[in-house]
Design a protein around this motif. Structure first.
Motif, PDB file in Angstrom:
ATOM      1  N   CYS A 104       0.849  -1.189   0.000  1.00 39.07           N
ATOM      2  CA  CYS A 104       0.000   0.000   0.000  1.00 39.07           C
ATOM      3  C   CYS A 104       0.886   1.239   0.000  1.00 39.07           C
ATOM      4  N   MET A 141      -8.641   0.063   5.487  1.00 43.14           N
ATOM      5  CA  MET A 141      -8.565   1.463   5.050  1.00 43.14           C
ATOM      6  C   MET A 141      -9.678   2.285   5.691  1.00 43.14           C
ATOM      7  N   ALA A 172      -8.844   3.943  -4.479  1.00 45.36           N
ATOM      8  CA  ALA A 172      -8.499   2.592  -4.030  1.00 45.36           C
ATOM      9  C   ALA A 172      -9.432   1.597  -4.715  1.00 45.36           C
TER      10      ALA A 172
END
Length: 334
Positions: free
Chosen positions: A31, A83, A138
């Motif tokens: 990430c 997230m 994302a």
């Protein structure tokens, strides 16, 4: 922005996209914005149990991406399911208005300049799901979008004082776009689903419904237009009395209150609401909204205006004070 089309089953759509990235040498095993820690892996695993009950198709899509990209599904789950629950990174502003002549949803997405080439606009046409046009930082998650039924939704992230296994902000937005056809249905879904993170979700539909839902794992509040008013607005903070205790004045929220006040003042003082007014407000012509210093790695990275009365999508792929809004007519509204 990248532009992607996703068709077929959730697994097939994910596999095809993961495979395409692999062909171009792109691996999704890390990430770029936060570290994958043991705590996040454990939290993501707990969240996956909730997704398996409430949104199993997303787990299938993540598995498809992992198989196509030749990475571990647990790594993607750690990135995508944790997230919004730990870090405070992206910022944004949403508003919506409804009059006899206009029903409009509008949003600025503010994020890191260093990642702006990775942001995506997506057309989803998956089996047994609503088609939608959405935007994301994302993959899989959505930050805003509008579906074939004329329902628009967009998130603003709020500092997470509490977290609990469930669906995070981007997944809640994706669920609404994929499963709901009206503001009423979206509100019912948010009251039913387990919530993992803290956020506001702005909603608008072609029937004239508009609302801001402020929610976290402990509480949910729906804000509607005040009597005699035609609008709602929000940024990266809770504003209802019921949610004020969850604010954190010590974090850098990229002038969230300033953006909120700019939107609120412009909407309160406006006599003629229109798509062009929405574009101008997003572009900072009524006060601080998108006037960031790019040297500090912050900017508005896209803007959208969804005209729900006419079934039109307008998007500026970059800061709207410099980039023009262009119509995207690829998705057909029912």
């Amino acid at each position: 922005m990248y532009h992607g089309r996703f068709k077929g089953t959730h697994y097939d759509a994910g596999f095809k996209w993961g495979q395409q990235l692999l062909k171009f040498g792109k691996k999704l095993d890390f990430c770029p914005t936060f570290e994958l820690t043991k705590e996040k892996y454990e939290f993501a695993q707990q969240c996956a149990e909730q997704y398996s009950m409430y949104f199993p198709e997303i787990l299938e899509e993540i598995q498809g991406i992992a198989d196509g990209n030749e990475v571990h599904a647990e790594t993607l789950q750690c990135i995508l399911l944790s997230m919004y629950c730990f870090e405070f990174d992206n910022k944004c502003t949403c508003f919506a208005f409804c009059t006899d002549n206009e029903i409009v949803f509008a949003r600025n997405s503010d994020f890191l300049v260093s990642l702006e080439k990775l942001y995506m606009n997506c057309i989803y046409q998956l089996k047994d799901s609503c088609s939608f046009n959405g935007n994301t930082t994302a993959y899989v998650q959505m930050e805003d979008g509008v579906n074939q039924h004329g329902l628009a939704a967009g998130l603003t992230f709020v500092y997470p004082r509490v977290r609990k296994p469930g669906l995070n902000a981007g997944m809640l937005t994706r669920y609404i776009l994929e499963k709901c056809s009206s503001v009423k249905e979206a509100e019912e879904a948010l009251h039913r689903l387990p919530i993992a993170s803290a956020q506001t979700i702005t909603l608008a539909d072609k029937y004239g419904g508009i609302a801001v839902v402020e929610c976290n794992p402990e509480k949910i509040t729906v804000i509607r237009p005040q009597q005699g008013k035609h609008f709602v607005a929000t940024a990266n903070n809770f504003n209802s009395p019921q949610m004020m205790a969850y604010r954190n004045p010590d974090i850098d929220d990229w002038r969230s209150d300033d953006r909120y006040k700019t939107a609120l003042t412009a909407l309160q003082n406006q006599n003629e609401y229109s798509v062009e007014f929405a574009k101008s407000l997003l572009a900072g012509k009524y006060g601080f909204m998108c006037q960031y210093d790019r040297k500090k790695n912050a900017d508005t990275v896209w803007s959208v205006v969804y005209d729900l009365k006419r079934g039109q999508v307008w998007r500026a792929e970059g800061n709207p004070s410099r980039k023009k809004f262009k119509e995207d007519a690829r998705m057909k509204f029912v």
